[in-house]
Structure formats: C-alpha cells, structure tokens
Design a protein around this motif. Structure first.
Motif, PDB file in Angstrom:
ATOM      1  N   VAL A 154      27.892  50.204  46.104  1.00 19.71           N
ATOM      2  CA  VAL A 154      29.225  49.776  45.666  1.00 19.71           C
ATOM      3  C   VAL A 154      29.061  48.674  44.629  1.00 19.71           C
ATOM      4  O   VAL A 154      28.127  47.861  44.716  1.00 19.71           O
ATOM      5  N   ILE A 155      29.912  48.682  43.618  1.00 21.07           N
ATOM      6  CA  ILE A 155      29.873  47.596  42.637  1.00 21.07           C
ATOM      7  C   ILE A 155      30.913  46.558  43.070  1.00 21.07           C
ATOM      8  O   ILE A 155      31.724  46.826  43.951  1.00 21.07           O
ATOM      9  N   PRO A 156      30.892  45.370  42.460  1.00 22.84           N
ATOM     10  CA  PRO A 156      31.850  44.338  42.876  1.00 22.84           C
ATOM     11  C   PRO A 156      33.297  44.807  42.724  1.00 22.84           C
ATOM     12  O   PRO A 156      33.585  45.712  41.939  1.00 22.84           O
ATOM     13  N   SER A 157      34.182  44.182  43.453  1.00 22.32           N
ATOM     14  CA  SER A 157      35.591  44.560  43.424  1.00 22.32           C
ATOM     15  C   SER A 157      36.195  44.275  42.054  1.00 22.32           C
ATOM     16  O   SER A 157      35.641  43.511  41.256  1.00 22.32           O
ATOM     17  N   GLU A 158      37.331  44.892  41.802  1.00 18.02           N
ATOM     18  CA  GLU A 158      37.995  44.709  40.515  1.00 18.02           C
ATOM     19  C   GLU A 158      38.260  43.229  40.268  1.00 18.02           C
ATOM     20  O   GLU A 158      38.068  42.723  39.171  1.00 18.02           O
ATOM     21  N   ARG A 159      38.703  42.532  41.319  1.00 14.43           N
ATOM     22  CA  ARG A 159      39.001  41.105  41.193  1.00 14.43           C
ATOM     23  C   ARG A 159      37.764  40.331  40.723  1.00 14.43           C
ATOM     24  O   ARG A 159      37.831  39.534  39.787  1.00 14.43           O
TER      25      ARG A 159
END
Lengths: 246, 246
Positions: free
Chosen positions: A37-42
């Motif tokens: 998973v990549i970092p969240s949009e925020r």
DNA sequence: TTACATTTGTTCGTATGTATA
DNA sequence: TTATACATACGAACAAATGTA
C-alpha cells in the motif's frame, strides 16, 4: 531519504503530471514494492504540497495505466500480477468457445547466451550482450498448445538460475516482481502466421507444416525499460488469441 | 423534446453515472451526430442540474471510451472515424518494420444472403435473418495483403447498395456513421492461424497452403449492439498485426 | 495585429458518503 | 463503535487554446 518534491520547481507546467512522475520515480526507486500500500491521499498531499484533487488526478492516471489499484476504505496499492485480472490482461490465449483457464507451464530449456541481432533490437541492448534464454511449454486442459521462447537481459536478472525458474510458485511476471523488483507494466505484441517446424512438432505434437500463430512480445517496465523479449508459437486448432477494444 | 433529466430521480445512486448514461441516451437517440459538437459544459450543467465537476467526470469516462473527444477552446465532439488516430485504432496492420500506411480497398464481392450459424451468433440475430455479405481486398504499397469477408445485418443497413460501397469516399466505419448513423465504438477480435485456400490464392496471389493470419472481428455500437462481423485473412510475409497494451 | 468572448483544462478547497479494519 | 481511507459532489478562480470581430 525519500523522494522530495517541490511544486515550485515544477518543470512541465502541469502540476498533476509532475506529481504523477514523482510517484512513478518513487516507485521505480523501490520506495514501495508490488502489492504494498502507498501512503494515504492525505499524507501524499502533505508530501507533495498539492490539493487532494490534483493528487487524485495524478493517481487516476496511474490507475488507468494499471500501475496502481485503489480500494475504497483500504488504500491504494502497487499493482501485482498475482491478481487474476492482471494475469489475464497479458495472457490472452483462450479456448475457441471463450473458456479461460490458467496454463500449466513446463520449463523445457534454459541457458546463458549472447544476444543476437533480433534480441538486441527488441531489448535495446548491444549484440553480444549477455542474456538468459529459456523456453516454456504451456498446456491447457493437459495438452501442450504454446511454446514461449523467452529472452531476458542478464544485466537486469543477475542471479537468475534454472532452479528458480523451475520452482517459482507464481506467474512469471510475478516472479520478476518478487525476486528482481521488476514491474512489467506494458507489452507490445506483433502477430504473424507461421508453419510448424521440427521443434514445434516435438514440443506441441503438431504435424510439421501445420499453421501456427506466432506472437512476438516486448515487455517493458517504467520509463520504457525493456525487460523481456518473447516469441510464442500457438497451436490454434482449439485455441486462439482474444482481444477486446477498448 | 430533448432528453430530460432529473437528478432527484437518479437510479444508480451515483450521479455522474446517471449523467453519463443520459448523455449516451441522447447520443443513441441521434440528438448529436458523429463529428458534431455537443453543448458546452456550462449548458450541460444547467440541463442536468449538476455541478461542473460531476459533469466533467461523466464526460471523462466517455472520452476514455473513445466516444467523445475534447478540444480545449473549441468544445466537446462526438468521435468520428475520419480522424487518423481513430482509424489506426481499429486498423492494426503494419509493415514488419513498423511502417503504417492507409490501405487501398477494392470491393470484390457483394450480395444479399441469409445469416448462417456463425454469422447469426456473432451478430446476435437468428439463423436465416437477412444480411449483406461483401468482400474487400486491401492493398498496401500496391500489393494485396488482406481479404476482409464482411457481414452486416440488413435490419440495420436497409438501403445498402453495392454502388454505395464502391463509391464511399471515406473509411468503412465512417461510411456507417454518415449514411446509417451507426457508431462503432468497440471491437472484439480473435486471431488464429490458417492455411491459404484457392480463394486466397486468387485474391492475394499467395500459394495454396501458405500460412495466413485469420482475424475474426465483431464490431459493436452503444449498448453492445452488434454491427458487423468480419473475417479477415492476412498475408504475414511482410506485414503483421500490431498491438500495444495498455 | 489586437482585443475579446467562449470553451475546455487545471488547481484549489470543503463537505459528505461509503467501505474497511 | 470508531478511526481511517477512498469516492462523490459541489463550486470558485484562474490558465490556456480557439475563433472572431
């Protein structure tokens, strides 16, 4: 140090393209691996200093290019070849009645060699550069139907051994990802017709002179890096190459 | 009366999908024809009672599906086969060195007939339903390289005549658009290998028994309406079928 | 050539809905 | 239940391309 990004130094003049390429660069640098998973949009908006809309537009394109997959409520992931859909995106051989099936793969040959003219052109390397050549025989419903003659550059597959290829648990492109960190994101294929030779007769059991579908494939990673050259020969008595557009 | 749209009566629960389908319905109803400009974003937001973002997302998908084309400063247009890119999206035959060229087309045969089993299945009509069958011979660099055996349902091509086909100024799919208001937006193709028969020998000049690439194509319009069934036979001595993914 | 109106493209930000762990 | 993450919807402001007066 992670990839830094300064919106002020944007080159393209189009911010979301810069963000997209920054993400692509981080991906190519190995910051996030396949399936992760990549970092969240925020977090990404903070990192790149852009609005949520701009970030989403950047990722929209990566998703459209099958490089990433979004899951509502879970996160955004680097695409893997493990997923069924992803496998059948590159494996287009189906039974003539439309039935789809995972092939059984048998490694028939493996050796180190020097690239010939055809391989060198396809892989964008020099003639004589070291490569690995191996041959897979693919079976559907227990019957061999296709021969894959595969060439990969040794430079990118340093430690490759016959044993690894024989014992890989997943698909070939999944194996490239897991062991060598190579993501195949694009393939180019050219299809021709050919007559079966002695080799085809031996491996596929078809009569010499029967018609085969010949598929020349170049697989690439980010930035059009050539990963694999493959020449396939398919017995189209019961199977075919299926294609849908768009 | 134009297609009315009430956001309050949205069925899907996803507004932009409803807008997309409303636009698609207007398109299928002939409100805007191929090549024409559709109303500006501002006018469409008024008409559908949605925000600019929602409308753009709806049109984004139509553009992604090659149904519409946006031109900054000019407007949004219904896609046409006149455009070069559009033609080469469906015509994938190239010289083996990569050279692309428009084919010269000669109508070799034309006749009314009743659909056989294969045609009926492909076109989703009944066996025996009236169809038109015609054969084109395509030449590249002045040499015939491919035979297209084309079947279309008479129901959708009522007034079709041999003369029209022979004198059409543009591409075939463009002709379908102009004369019959039919938009081909999707094709499905299946590729096999075959040996040349007497007919191939006559039309292409290849020896009987030489290998040909056989391409079975189903072309569809909106709502998966089957428009055309086509069986092509390509001489792959100097040419090939080229394909790029994504 | 210039100025202007029109149209799509990009960027920003907020609020709310839905899926997941 | 709660927190987190992506999805949808809204709309304002400005940029860039186009066609025309």
């Amino acid at each position: 140090m992670g990839t830094q990004f300064d919106a002020g130094s944007a080159i393209g003049g189009v911010l979301y393209k810069d963000v997209k390429h920054a993400i692509l660069a981080a991906l190519a640098a190995g910051e996030w691996k396949a399936g992760e998973v990549i970092p969240s949009e925020r977090k990404l908006t903070d990192r790149f200093g852009v609005s949520i809309g701009t970030l989403r537009k950047a990722i929209d394109e990566l998703v459209a290019e099958n490089i990433m997959i979004r899951h509502q409520g879970r996160g955004t992931f680097v695409a893997t070849h493990r997923q069924e859909d992803h496998f059948f995106r590159f494996f287009r051989i189906v039974r003539q009645d439309g039935h789809r099936e995972y092939p059984r793969v048998r490694l028939a040959r493996f050796r180190r060699a020097k690239a010939d003219q055809e391989e060198a052109t396809a892989l964008a390397i020099a003639v004589g550069d070291p490569v690995f050549r191996f041959t897979n025989v693919l079976s559907l419903e227990g019957k061999p139907v296709m021969i894959d003659a595969i060439t990969v550059p040794e430079a990118r597959f340093k430690s490759l051994t016959e044993k690894q290829l024989r014992e890989r648990p997943n698909t070939l492109y999944n194996f490239y990802q897991d062991i060598f960190g190579i993501n195949v994101i694009r393939i180019e294929e050219h299809l021709r017709s050919a007559l079966a030779n002695e080799d085809d007769h031996t491996l596929l059991g078809v009569p010499v002179g029967s018609p085969l579908l010949k598929i020349l494939r170049i697989a690439s990673s980010f930035h059009d890096e050539r990963i694999e050259y493959r020449v396939s020969r398919l017995d189209t008595t019961c199977h075919e190459f299926a294609l849908s557009q768009p």
